[in-house]
Write a protein that holds these residues in place. Structure first.
Motif, PDB file in Angstrom:
ATOM      1  N   ARG A   1       1.781 -17.362   1.802  1.00  0.00           N
ATOM      2  CA  ARG A   1       0.647 -16.571   0.622  1.00  0.00           C
ATOM      3  C   ARG A   1      -0.453 -15.633   1.800  1.00  0.00           C
ATOM      4  O   ARG A   1      -0.464 -14.905   1.934  1.00  0.00           O
ATOM      5  CB  ARG A   1      -0.182 -16.659  -0.112  1.00  0.00           C
ATOM      6  CG  ARG A   1      -1.506 -17.997  -0.296  1.00  0.00           C
ATOM      7  CD  ARG A   1      -0.824 -18.762  -1.374  1.00  0.00           C
ATOM      8  NE  ARG A   1      -1.418 -18.095  -2.607  1.00  0.00           N
ATOM      9  CZ  ARG A   1      -1.037 -18.120  -4.141  1.00  0.00           C
ATOM     10  NH1 ARG A   1      -0.496 -19.406  -3.781  1.00  0.00           N
ATOM     11  NH2 ARG A   1      -1.760 -17.247  -4.891  1.00  0.00           N
TER      12      ARG A   1
ATOM     13  N   GLY B   1       9.188 -13.826  -9.655  1.00  0.00           N
ATOM     14  CA  GLY B   1       7.515 -13.614  -8.852  1.00  0.00           C
ATOM     15  C   GLY B   1       6.693 -14.482  -9.339  1.00  0.00           C
ATOM     16  O   GLY B   1       5.808 -14.143  -8.958  1.00  0.00           O
ATOM     17  N   MET B   2       7.305 -15.377 -10.068  1.00  0.00           N
ATOM     18  CA  MET B   2       5.698 -16.420 -11.157  1.00  0.00           C
ATOM     19  C   MET B   2       5.297 -17.408  -9.692  1.00  0.00           C
ATOM     20  O   MET B   2       5.861 -17.483  -8.335  1.00  0.00           O
ATOM     21  CB  MET B   2       6.830 -17.736 -11.259  1.00  0.00           C
ATOM     22  CG  MET B   2       7.128 -18.565 -10.845  1.00  0.00           C
ATOM     23  SD  MET B   2       7.672 -19.658 -12.584  1.00  0.00           S
ATOM     24  CE  MET B   2       6.651 -20.128 -13.397  1.00  0.00           C
ATOM     25  N   ASP B   3       3.951 -17.964  -9.656  1.00  0.00           N
ATOM     26  CA  ASP B   3       3.501 -18.228  -8.366  1.00  0.00           C
ATOM     27  C   ASP B   3       3.463 -19.699  -8.082  1.00  0.00           C
ATOM     28  O   ASP B   3       3.415 -20.388  -8.970  1.00  0.00           O
ATOM     29  CB  ASP B   3       1.838 -18.722  -8.752  1.00  0.00           C
ATOM     30  CG  ASP B   3       0.552 -18.832  -7.506  1.00  0.00           C
ATOM     31  OD1 ASP B   3       0.581 -20.271  -7.263  1.00  0.00           O
ATOM     32  OD2 ASP B   3      -0.117 -18.098  -6.861  1.00  0.00           O
ATOM     33  N   GLU B   4       4.241 -19.777  -7.408  1.00  0.00           N
ATOM     34  CA  GLU B   4       5.081 -21.397  -7.346  1.00  0.00           C
ATOM     35  C   GLU B   4       3.915 -22.430  -7.251  1.00  0.00           C
ATOM     36  O   GLU B   4       4.363 -23.807  -7.613  1.00  0.00           O
ATOM     37  CB  GLU B   4       5.769 -21.760  -5.882  1.00  0.00           C
ATOM     38  CG  GLU B   4       5.207 -21.558  -4.486  1.00  0.00           C
ATOM     39  CD  GLU B   4       5.089 -19.595  -4.514  1.00  0.00           C
ATOM     40  OE1 GLU B   4       4.159 -19.098  -4.444  1.00  0.00           O
ATOM     41  OE2 GLU B   4       6.002 -18.878  -4.668  1.00  0.00           O
TER      42      GLU B   4
ATOM     43  N   SER C   1      -0.170 -18.115 -15.602  1.00  0.00           N
ATOM     44  CA  SER C   1      -0.028 -16.929 -14.619  1.00  0.00           C
ATOM     45  C   SER C   1      -1.194 -15.704 -14.334  1.00  0.00           C
ATOM     46  O   SER C   1      -1.435 -15.137 -13.409  1.00  0.00           O
ATOM     47  CB  SER C   1       0.956 -15.788 -15.116  1.00  0.00           C
ATOM     48  OG  SER C   1       1.065 -15.803 -16.654  1.00  0.00           O
TER      49      SER C   1
ATOM     50  N   THR D   1      10.211 -17.210  -6.801  1.00  0.00           N
ATOM     51  CA  THR D   1       9.136 -16.885  -7.040  1.00  0.00           C
ATOM     52  C   THR D   1       8.716 -16.379  -6.468  1.00  0.00           C
ATOM     53  O   THR D   1       8.526 -15.375  -4.812  1.00  0.00           O
ATOM     54  CB  THR D   1       8.337 -18.525  -6.424  1.00  0.00           C
ATOM     55  OG1 THR D   1       7.990 -18.870  -4.855  1.00  0.00           O
ATOM     56  CG2 THR D   1       9.460 -19.827  -7.628  1.00  0.00           C
ATOM     57  N   ARG D   2       7.043 -16.188  -5.980  1.00  0.00           N
ATOM     58  CA  ARG D   2       6.326 -15.389  -5.415  1.00  0.00           C
ATOM     59  C   ARG D   2       6.167 -15.146  -4.006  1.00  0.00           C
ATOM     60  O   ARG D   2       6.285 -13.855  -3.384  1.00  0.00           O
ATOM     61  CB  ARG D   2       4.132 -15.328  -6.016  1.00  0.00           C
ATOM     62  CG  ARG D   2       3.781 -14.242  -4.789  1.00  0.00           C
ATOM     63  CD  ARG D   2       2.602 -15.051  -5.231  1.00  0.00           C
ATOM     64  NE  ARG D   2       1.109 -14.551  -4.470  1.00  0.00           N
ATOM     65  CZ  ARG D   2      -0.224 -14.492  -4.362  1.00  0.00           C
ATOM     66  NH1 ARG D   2      -0.481 -14.958  -5.579  1.00  0.00           N
ATOM     67  NH2 ARG D   2      -0.597 -14.321  -3.654  1.00  0.00           N
ATOM     68  N   ASN D   3       6.344 -16.131  -3.479  1.00  0.00           N
ATOM     69  CA  ASN D   3       6.858 -16.267  -1.767  1.00  0.00           C
ATOM     70  C   ASN D   3       7.606 -17.133  -1.168  1.00  0.00           C
ATOM     71  O   ASN D   3       8.047 -17.864  -0.494  1.00  0.00           O
ATOM     72  CB  ASN D   3       5.842 -17.784  -1.775  1.00  0.00           C
ATOM     73  CG  ASN D   3       3.885 -16.292  -1.478  1.00  0.00           C
ATOM     74  OD1 ASN D   3       4.157 -16.078  -0.700  1.00  0.00           O
ATOM     75  ND2 ASN D   3       3.937 -17.082  -2.360  1.00  0.00           N
TER      76      ASN D   3
END
Length: 383
Positions: free
Chosen positions: A85, A285-288, A343, A318-320
């Protein structure tokens, strides 16, 4: 090294209890030392940042190594998520062999490559190698690869009990270091020339840095980001994570085996008929970082575990860019057995919310056991 503190402490306490050593528990202290974390001199912080500055590539390459059968969840995922990120380095998740990495105590992920594939593509090695806690300290492939990367000039960062792996590779001999409170005696016994540094969440000596327990990877990665890209960038990432401050301050006396910890673990472990499994829905896309912290926390109560579920069996990104393989697919998890990853909250806040939910379900003593395993200084303003 056993699978984790989760198994190791629980089984040890049960064995001692059944063997008639109940008196042993009463010999433990009734509480940890109520001690404020001492300040860290500015020159010490500056020296650490200097030691962590990239030496070769303008955009550094960070390799995070795991063994396939059991690598600690948050140690493996949180550095990846935070560094990606920040976008100040190229970050690759490696495994010692082909196939997924089964994390402990929860989650299953697809690595980016094996160490053999990495070596073939990048024979000059990484700029930084991050070493999580692993199910054992003597994995031959992991130790040989760590030694080779160090010889090529990589800076080595041992997260939590990953310091024991770094020590087993001979890279901590005659160096200053720290590790998770529970494994400190074992690390020093196996590597007696290490000089333990108390009251620090992270310690640098030459090209090797080590940290205390699991949640220390958050300030450690922010410090690395600052070394690579400057203070302003690190502050921006810290804000994104929900941290107002970060540094190496740590009150080591607040983390040790106590009578309340031991009795809570024993009581929760013995109540096996009340064990619960909670589901975490995987969403693209969830925050890992939040995912890792929440899944880790719910799997350390000795009353519950966390499993993931999704509509399809395919890995969810995931997001990253971390690919998480669902434990179950094709059916929904009962609503009353789902836990959120919050989230709408920042990752540091998500951990606090998860701990609040654990308190509501199992009580403050169980939450204290979880925080102690995570070596999470909940009472401090600096995480």
């Amino acid at each position: 090294m056993s699978k984790s503190i989760f198994v190791r402490v629980g089984l040890a306490l049960i064995v001692l209890s059944l063997a008639g050593f109940g008196g042993w528990m009463f010999s433990l202290p009734s509480a940890t030392a109520a001690k404020e974390a001492p300040p860290v001199p500015q020159e010490e912080t500056a020296a650490m940042l200097t030691a962590l500055k990239p030496a070769v590539r303008e955009r550094p390459l960070v390799a995070i190594i795991g063994i396939n059968d059991a690598t600690e969840t948050t140690d493996y995922l949180m550095p990846t998520g935070i560094l990606r990120r920040a976008d100040v380095a190229d970050v690759v998740m490696l495994a010692t062999g082909p196939g997924p990495v089964q994390l402990y105590p929860a989650l299953n992920v697809e690595p980016d490559a094996t160490i053999a594939q990495f070596d073939a593509a990048l024979p000059d090695g990484a700029d930084y190698v991050i070493v999580p806690a692993m199910s054992r300290d003597d994995d031959p492939a992991a130790l040989a690869w760590l030694k080779s990367q160090a010889e090529k000039g990589a800076r080595i960062i041992g997260i939590c009990a990953g310091a024991k792996v770094v020590g087993a590779a001979g890279l901590l001999d005659d160096k200053r270091a720290t590790t998770h409170w529970y494994y400190l005696v074992e690390m020093l016994k196996r590597s007696p020339t290490i000089e333990y540094v108390p009251d620090r969440r992270m310690v640098s000596d030459g090209s090797v840095t080590t940290t205390t327990g699991i949640t220390a990877s958050m300030p450690m990665m922010l410090t690395l980001i600052e070394a690579i890209a400057g203070r302003a960038k690190a502050e921006a990432v810290a804000n994104d994570l929900g941290l107002a401050k970060w540094n190496a301050r740590h009150a080591s006396g607040a983390f040790k085996l106590t009578r309340p910890f031991a009795t809570t673990v024993l009581a929760n472990r013995m109540a096996f008929w009340n064990r619960e499994e909670f589901g975490i829905r995987l969403e693209p896309g969830m925050d890992e970082v939040s995912l890792a912290l929440v899944a880790d926390a719910w799997s350390r109560t000795y009353r519950s575990s966390a499993a993931t579920f999704a509509v399809a069996p395919d890995a969810v990104e995931t997001r990253n860019g971390i690919r998480v393989i669902p434990d179950q697919s094709g059916r929904n998890w009962p609503e009353d057995r789902q836990v959120p990853t919050f989230s709408d909250r920042k990752p540091a806040e998500a951990l606090d919310r998860a701990l609040e939910a654990i308190t509501a379900r199992y009580g403050k003593s169980t939450t204290s056991v979880v925080a102690m395993q995570l070596e999470y200084p909940r009472q401090e303003t600096v995480r």
